[in-house]
Design a protein around this motif. Structure first.
Motif, PDB file in Angstrom:
ATOM      1  N   VAL A   1       0.897  -1.331   0.014  1.00 14.24           N
ATOM      2  CA  VAL A   1      -0.054  -0.043  -0.068  1.00 14.24           C
ATOM      3  C   VAL A   1       0.720   1.357  -0.196  1.00 14.24           C
ATOM      4  CG1 VAL A   1      -0.303   0.402   2.476  1.00 14.24           C
ATOM      5  CG2 VAL A   1      -2.188   0.648   0.992  1.00 14.24           C
TER       6      VAL A   1
ATOM      7  N   LEU B   1      -0.062   5.123  -1.321  1.00 15.46           N
ATOM      8  CA  LEU B   1      -0.005   6.391  -0.381  1.00 15.46           C
ATOM      9  C   LEU B   1       0.920   7.661  -0.945  1.00 15.46           C
ATOM     10  CD1 LEU B   1       0.317   4.426   3.066  1.00 15.46           C
ATOM     11  CD2 LEU B   1      -1.710   6.034   2.335  1.00 15.46           C
TER      12      LEU B   1
ATOM     13  N   ASP C   1      -0.959   9.337  -3.254  1.00 15.13           N
ATOM     14  CA  ASP C   1      -2.259  10.107  -2.907  1.00 15.13           C
ATOM     15  C   ASP C   1      -3.535   9.275  -3.389  1.00 15.13           C
ATOM     16  OD1 ASP C   1      -3.460  11.634  -1.007  1.00 15.13           O
ATOM     17  OD2 ASP C   1      -3.541  13.174  -2.373  1.00 15.13           O
TER      18      ASP C   1
ATOM     19  N   PRO D   1      -8.614   5.087  -1.164  1.00 20.58           N
ATOM     20  CA  PRO D   1      -8.657   3.624  -0.597  1.00 20.58           C
ATOM     21  C   PRO D   1      -9.387   2.806  -1.493  1.00 20.58           C
ATOM     22  CG  PRO D   1      -8.567   5.160   1.208  1.00 20.58           C
ATOM     23  CD  PRO D   1      -8.613   6.049   0.067  1.00 20.58           C
TER      24      PRO D   1
ATOM     25  N   HIS E   1      -4.553   2.794   8.117  1.00 22.95           N
ATOM     26  CA  HIS E   1      -5.819   3.711   8.078  1.00 22.95           C
ATOM     27  C   HIS E   1      -6.395   3.721   6.614  1.00 22.95           C
ATOM     28  CE1 HIS E   1      -8.934   7.017   8.618  1.00 22.95           C
ATOM     29  NE2 HIS E   1      -8.354   7.615   7.533  1.00 22.95           N
ATOM     30  N   TRP E   2      -5.610   3.400   5.803  1.00 18.02           N
ATOM     31  CA  TRP E   2      -5.783   3.453   4.319  1.00 18.02           C
ATOM     32  C   TRP E   2      -6.469   2.048   3.920  1.00 18.02           C
ATOM     33  CZ3 TRP E   2      -5.528   0.660  -0.258  1.00 18.02           C
ATOM     34  CH2 TRP E   2      -5.658   1.190  -1.463  1.00 18.02           C
TER      35      TRP E   2
ATOM     36  N   GLU F   1      -9.914   2.044   5.584  1.00 19.04           N
ATOM     37  CA  GLU F   1     -10.911   2.593   4.895  1.00 19.04           C
ATOM     38  C   GLU F   1     -11.148   1.908   3.570  1.00 19.04           C
ATOM     39  OE1 GLU F   1     -12.239   5.827   4.943  1.00 19.04           O
ATOM     40  OE2 GLU F   1     -11.877   5.616   6.786  1.00 19.04           O
TER      41      GLU F   1
END
Length: 314
Positions: free
Chosen positions: A229, A233, A236, A239, A301-302, A305
């Motif tokens: 991932v 990230l 940008d 998700p 967190h990504w 989501e």
């Protein structure tokens, strides 16, 4: 180091009549330094005497001027006297000594840059926050140590996690202080240090990752998912489903001793994430200010989501 310059010597010192040797004054004159300097290095064993005159004066061999010039050159670079002896007499290479000095100098410069940025935090901040900022920054050594952060993670991670993975997770989770920090980075690190130091055992239990039946399987899989991932990230990207999410879910399934399924995914979305705890969320917020790379918290967190979105769309 003694001051260098010119100096007068006694007539007897340079006129001993001992062929092939130099008196202390002659040596000082040839090396363009002072008798005091010659005596200083002589007393420390860096300039061995060839002999003594009949009057008890020191005499030096013909190689002494070149040796003295080498000593002074090394001292001008800040090489300590004991290390000069290692170069001249004990087989240590000049390259090794210079490399050590460069490393030491790099550490000294990094400490000065950190101290400068810390002073700017205090100088440029709101006067009402002066005491608070002084206390925060004063609790962090110079150069700053990450030992408190590493200790925090050793306490957070599952007890049964292998030493290999414990070390790998800790290394990835602890941001390294910049060698040339901004005032904001100094303040962020000081706050992160205070957060980690203040975490009590009770607090740690409340935001410790969910207990897994097989913690090594869980963390090995999470490591792979976070690597996958990272590119998303950096770019940008929003998700979404894909290999990284599948790997993330599979890691949790293996750690729980079960398999990936729609039901498991729904249950996983309902499971509280350790990164959602206020203390852990604040940790990752501060860590993100200290590194340009995606943090483990950002990756988690990504993926959470992405999982929520995919379950809702199913």
């Amino acid at each position: 180091m003694p001051p260098d310059g010119t100096s007068g010597t006694s007539a007897m010192d340079g006129m001993d009549g001992m062929s092939g040797t130099l008196g202390i004054g002659e040596l000082a004159a040839q090396a363009r330094t002072t008798v005091k300097t010659v005596r200083f290095y002589s007393d420390r064993g860096l300039l061995p005497e060839a002999s003594r005159s009949s009057g008890g004066h020191r005499r030096y061999g013909p190689g002494a001027p070149e040796r003295l010039r080498m000593i002074r050159a090394l001292r001008s670079l800040g090489v300590p006297v004991p290390e000069i002896g290692q170069v001249l007499d004990r087989g240590d290479t000049l390259e090794a000594v210079v490399a050590r000095r460069l490393a030491d100098l790099g550490s000294e410069l990094a400490a000065l840059r950190w101290r400068e940025a810390a002073l700017r935090v205090v100088h440029e901040g709101d006067p009402a926050q002066l005491t608070e900022r002084l206390e925060l920054i004063g609790a962090v050594g110079v150069p700053p140590s990450t030992s408190a952060l590493a200790h925090y993670w050793r306490r957070v991670l599952p007890v049964r996690l292998s030493a290999r993975l414990r070390g790998a997770v800790t290394e990835a989770a602890v941001p390294q202080p910049s060698a040339d920090p901004t005032p904001d980075q100094v303040l962020a690190f000081a706050r992160l240090h205070a957060l980690a130091t203040a975490a009590t055992d009770h607090c740690l239990v409340s935001h410790r990752p969910a207990t897994a039946a097989h913690p090594d399987l869980l963390y090995d899989g999470l490591h792979e998912a976070y690597l996958l991932v990272a590119a998303a990230l950096r770019a940008d990207r929003a998700p979404g489903p894909g290999e990284a999410l599948d790997c993330y879910v599979a890691a949790h399934a293996r750690g729980s001793g079960t398999r990936d399924s729609p039901a498991f995914r729904r249950a996983l979305t309902a499971r509280p994430a350790s990164a959602d705890h206020p203390v852990m969320a604040r940790y990752w917020e501060l860590a993100a200010e200290l590194t340009p790379d995606p943090t483990l918290g950002g990756a988690d967190h990504w993926l959470r989501e992405a999982l929520t979105t995919s379950v809702a769309a199913a």
